[in-house]
Each structure stands twice: as structure tokens, then as C-alpha cells.
Enzyme design. Structure first.
Site, PDB file in Angstrom:
ATOM      1  N   SER A 154       0.833  -1.193   0.000  1.00 48.55           N
ATOM      2  CA  SER A 154       0.000   0.000   0.000  1.00 48.55           C
ATOM      3  C   SER A 154       0.877   1.256   0.000  1.00 48.55           C
ATOM      4  O   SER A 154       1.650   1.463  -0.922  1.00 48.55           O
ATOM      5  CB  SER A 154      -0.960  -0.039   1.192  1.00 48.55           C
ATOM      6  OG  SER A 154      -1.941   0.964   1.087  1.00 48.55           O
ATOM      7  N   ASP A 205      -8.989  -3.058  -6.670  1.00 45.94           N
ATOM      8  CA  ASP A 205      -8.524  -2.241  -5.545  1.00 45.94           C
ATOM      9  C   ASP A 205      -9.270  -0.908  -5.525  1.00 45.94           C
ATOM     10  O   ASP A 205      -9.274  -0.180  -6.520  1.00 45.94           O
ATOM     11  CB  ASP A 205      -7.024  -1.993  -5.699  1.00 45.94           C
ATOM     12  CG  ASP A 205      -6.344  -1.584  -4.412  1.00 45.94           C
ATOM     13  OD1 ASP A 205      -6.992  -0.899  -3.595  1.00 45.94           O
ATOM     14  OD2 ASP A 205      -5.167  -1.929  -4.220  1.00 45.94           O
ATOM     15  N   HIS A 234      -7.261  -5.364  -1.576  1.00 48.12           N
ATOM     16  CA  HIS A 234      -6.079  -4.546  -1.294  1.00 48.12           C
ATOM     17  C   HIS A 234      -5.197  -5.152  -0.205  1.00 48.12           C
ATOM     18  O   HIS A 234      -3.978  -4.965  -0.212  1.00 48.12           O
ATOM     19  CB  HIS A 234      -6.539  -3.143  -0.871  1.00 48.12           C
ATOM     20  CG  HIS A 234      -5.422  -2.201  -0.580  1.00 48.12           C
ATOM     21  ND1 HIS A 234      -4.654  -1.619  -1.560  1.00 48.12           N
ATOM     22  CD2 HIS A 234      -4.932  -1.731   0.613  1.00 48.12           C
ATOM     23  CE1 HIS A 234      -3.750  -0.820  -1.007  1.00 48.12           C
ATOM     24  NE2 HIS A 234      -3.894  -0.883   0.301  1.00 48.12           N
TER      25      HIS A 234
END
Length: 447
Positions: free
Chosen positions: A156, A396, A424
Site C-alpha cells: 500500500s 482495488d 487490497h
């Protein structure tokens, strides 16, 4: 290095707690900003390396996010199995590093403008400089140049940091692994990010309400209740209709839709039985957004800004779709759902969240700031020689797939595995599978 502490935990893992005293402002190490402390937990799998000499021969990985003590499970276990030492970094402002809270800001940083200026040192560019300083401390004395480099893994926001690292200090890297984190390197503000994000959040809302159609009426009833009564959360925050919609942050995680439904179901049951929301329900809602981590909220839009102001891009993107507005939806037929929001940081959060309220004026200053420096060097990325392997999640809702593909096309020596089978948080939900794909990519073997 200021000090360290060593111990061994179950599963034959040696832990070295490391603290580093580093400049707040790396461009002015002896300047008025002084020093901050950065913490990194160094974990060594002893079943792979029993001697100090052998331990030092193992490569490092440094994820760019705050992490708890990790053991053999999940993706961390996969790294240990492969013989990697892992340096788990608490990025500046988080965890055991110098924390960023209203009561931990330096005493000489007082006015909202001074605090805003201070916070600007907590972006990816400063995190990368911290990593480089730590790398030189730990590996700089090795005679072989390749042994002075390390491999990074970024999930991320950690992927965003990785791309900044590749832009400005590729000389420190052997290899880079990225999961769900191909940042939109060609953009200078988050405007386009949120414009593309909203349709993905709408899609997840439709999945939610198709799966739980009774929740259309339940959510409308809860929203009407929150509009009519001031509901105070256990920590003093306010549960407004806007804050309730923020439960949608979980829509992008594995099982997140089901988690939100459970909250809606419990809240609806409370209203049936008690005519109010119970303490347990309020406590559960409060935990979805942790007030103790304000850096995530205050600096979210700043993760994208380069010489431009963000001006609450997320809020403006939501306003373009009236289905996110309770004041609009409540005038429609009872069959019309009100949508939950996603990873949009809204100015209302600095009224509703007790832990964010002290930052309200600061947040508005940062939203209008257009003096942010560059986070990426597109020319350097285009000639990148460091091997980059990425796992990208097609659905995502936090990192847009189309923007991720634009970035992938701009970074030389990057290859990716794209899947719609994970969300995600795929590296946490199915670490072995994600790590397997990354290491397969890393081999660069082709049919």
C-alpha cells in the site's frame, strides 16, 4: 544508533529492537528541527542462520509501514522461510518512532502554521531519507558494494515509499517488491485519484446492497436517527451521519462488506430493543477509524501532492455523486440507498473524531498548501535498473488499477502479477500466495 535491545521469541526468531536518532530535516541535519527517533525491529530466523557471521550474510527487507511484533505466520513467515532477515520499520510519526499526536508535538512548535510546517517532514521523501541513513549505519561498513544494498518490500503506502526510494536513492537497493502500491507517479495532486476512486466505491456499495438488500432500510433508519440525535462515542467523538458512512473504508478489504453489515445489523437491533445505540456498538464503530493514528488522515491527500494543493479532493469528488449525500437521499423513495464512503479524508472528520479535532486548523492549512516538493523523478524511473516486482489488485478501491498501469508503464524493469482474486489487503489475507507470485516474478523466467 541510540540503543538496542535483543531477545529471542518462539519459533526460533531473534529480535533486535533498534532506535536511530535522525534529523527531522535531512537537508539541514543540525538545524532548528533537531532530531527525531526512528524505530526498526530487526528479526532474524535462527534456524537459517545460527552464527553471527551467517546472520550478517542474509539480505534485509524493510516494509514502509508501522507493524506489530511479527512471528512465523502470514507473509512474514514466508520471508523467514526463505532465509531473510527483516527490518520492520515504524515510519517516522508512527509506532515506537517519534509519534505524531497533539501532545507529542515539540514544545517550540506552537501555532497551527508551525505545526503544519512540522508535519510536512512526515511524507515519503523524508521516510526514504530515514531508510538511507539506517542502511548506511547497518550496512555501510561492508566491503562489497552489493552487500551494502538491501531489498525493500512495500504494501500500500509502502509501495508509494518504494517508488520514491527508486526515484531518489536507487543506489541503495538490490530489489523492490510492491503489493497494492503502484502510486500514480505522473499526477501532481489527488484530484484524478478520487475521481477514479468514486466509481469503484459505488461499485462496492452496489455489491453490498445486492448482498444485503434489507440494509437499505436499516442504514436509512440509522442515518435518520444520527441526524436527529447527537450521539457521543466512548472517546468523546461524535457519531454523525457522515462518520457512519465512513464505515465504507472497510469495503476494500477482504470480508469488509460482511463486517459493515454486522455493524449495521447490530445498530438496527439496538434501535429496535433500546431505542438507542449501545455502548458495545459505539465502541465497535469507533474502532474502525483509530483516532490514535492521525498521520494517516492528515497526510493522506499530501501523499499525492507535488507543487499543488489538494483542497480536499476527496470531498469534492464525493459531492459530484448525490448518492453519497444523506440530505439528498433522504428526500428520495425509501428504496434508494445512501452510499458509504471509502478512503476519502473529509474536513468533517476533524469535527467528529475526538483525536483529530486538535488538528482541524492544521488540516485546512495543509489542504491549501501548494509548496510540496516532488515525490517522484519520472526520468529516473524511466531508466530504472533496480528489479521491481509488483502484485496489483484489479478491484482495488484504494489504489486505482488504471493509474497503477500508467505507473507500471513508466518504471523500467518492473513486472507485475495482476489478480482480481484478492483485495487490497491480499498480502495479509493470503501471504504465501502473494509472496510466491512475487518471487516467481523476481526470477524473470519466461516461456
Amino acid at each position: 544508533m541510540s540503543n538496542l535491545e535483543t531477545y529471542t521469541i518462539k519459533d526460533d526468531l531473534k529480535v533486535i529492537e533498534r532506535w536511530f536518532d535522525l534529523p527531522l530535516d535531512h537537508s539541514d541535519p543540525e538545524g532548528p528541527g533537531g532530531k527525531i527517533r526512528v524505530f526498526a525491529r530487526h528479526i532474524i530466523p535462527l534456524d537459517v542462520a545460527r552464527t553471527v557471521e551467517a546472520q550478517e550474510m542474509l539480505p534485509f527487507r524493510g516494509p514502509g509501514y508501522e507493524v506489530p511484533l511479527t512471528r512465523r505466520g502470514g507473509f512474514a513467515g514466508e520471508l523467514y522461510k526463505r532465509g531473510y532477515q527483516v527490518l520492520w520499520l515504524d515510519q517516522r510519526g508512527t509506532g515506537l518512532s517519534t509519534s505524531l499526536l497533539p501532545d507529542t508535538v515539540p514544545a517550540n512548535v506552537k501555532t497551527p502554521q508551525e505545526i503544519a510546517n512540522y508535519l510536512k517532514f512526515f511524507r515519503a521523501d523524508s521516510i526514504v531519507k530515514d531508510c538511507e541513513a539506517i542502511r548506511k549505519i547497518l550496512l555501510g561498513g561492508k566491503p562489497d558494494e552489493e552487500d551494502r544494498k538491501w531489498t525493500i518490500l512495500g504494501q500500500s503506502f509502502g509501495g508509494f515509499v518504494s517508488l520514491t526510494y527508486l526515484s531518489f536513492h536507487p543506489e541503495g537497493l538490490k530489489e523492490s517488491f510492491i503489493t497494492g502500491g503502484l502510486a500514480p507517479v505522473a499526477l501532481s495532486d489527488p484530484e484524478r485519484v478520487y475521481q477514479l476512486c468514486v466509481p469503484r466505491v459505488v461499485k462496492r456499495n452496489k455489491v453490498y446492497y445486492n448482498k444485503y438488500p434489507v440494509d437499505v432500510a436499516r442504514v436509512r433508519r440509522i442515518m435518520a436517527y444520527l441526524e436527529s440525535y447527537k450521539v457521543v462515542l466512548p472517546n468523546g467523538g461524535t457519531l454523525s451521519p457522515v462518520r457512519f458512512q465512513q464505515l465504507g473504508i472497510d469495503f476494500g478489504k477482504q470480508g469488509g462488506i460482511d463486517s459493515v453489515h454486522q455493524i449495521v445489523l447490530k445498530a438496527s437491533s439496538d434501535l429496535d430493543i433500546f431505542k438507542k445505540l449501545s455502548f458495545k456498538t459505539l465502541e465497535t464503530i469507533e474502532r474502525v477509524w483509530m483516532d490514535g493514528n492521525p498521520l494517516y488522515v492528515i497526510m493522506q491527500e499530501a501523499c499525492y501532492t507535488q507543487r499543488r494543493a489538494s483542497r480536499w479532493s476527496g470531498k469534492r469528488a464525493l459531492e459530484a455523486n448525490p448518492q453519497f449525500s444523506w440530505s439528498h437521499v433522504k428526500t428520495l423513495q425509501d428504496s434508494e440507498p445512501v452510499y458509504f464512503t471509502g478512503e476519502m479524508m473529509l474536513p468533517e472528520m476533524f469535527d467528529d473524531h475526538a483525536g483529530f479535532r486538535p488538528w482541524k486548523e492544521v488540516a485546512h492549512i495543509l489542504a491549501e498548501d501548494n509548496s510540496w516538493g516532488p515525490l517522484y523523478d519520472l526520468d529516473q524511473l524511466a531508466r530504472n535498473e533496480v528489479k521491481v516486482s509488483a502484485v496489483t489488485y484489479y478491484d482495488d478501491i484504494y489504489v486505482d488499477h488504471d493509474l497503477a498501469q500508467d505507473t507500471a508503464s513508466r518504471v523500467k524493469n518492473l513486472e507485475q502479477y495482476i489478480t482480481n482474486g484478492l483485495m487490497h489487503d491480499g498480502v495479509r489475507q493470503d501471504g504465501p500466495e502473494v509472496l510466491k507470485r512475487l518471487f516467481q516474478l523476481s526470477k524473470r523466467e519466461y516461456d
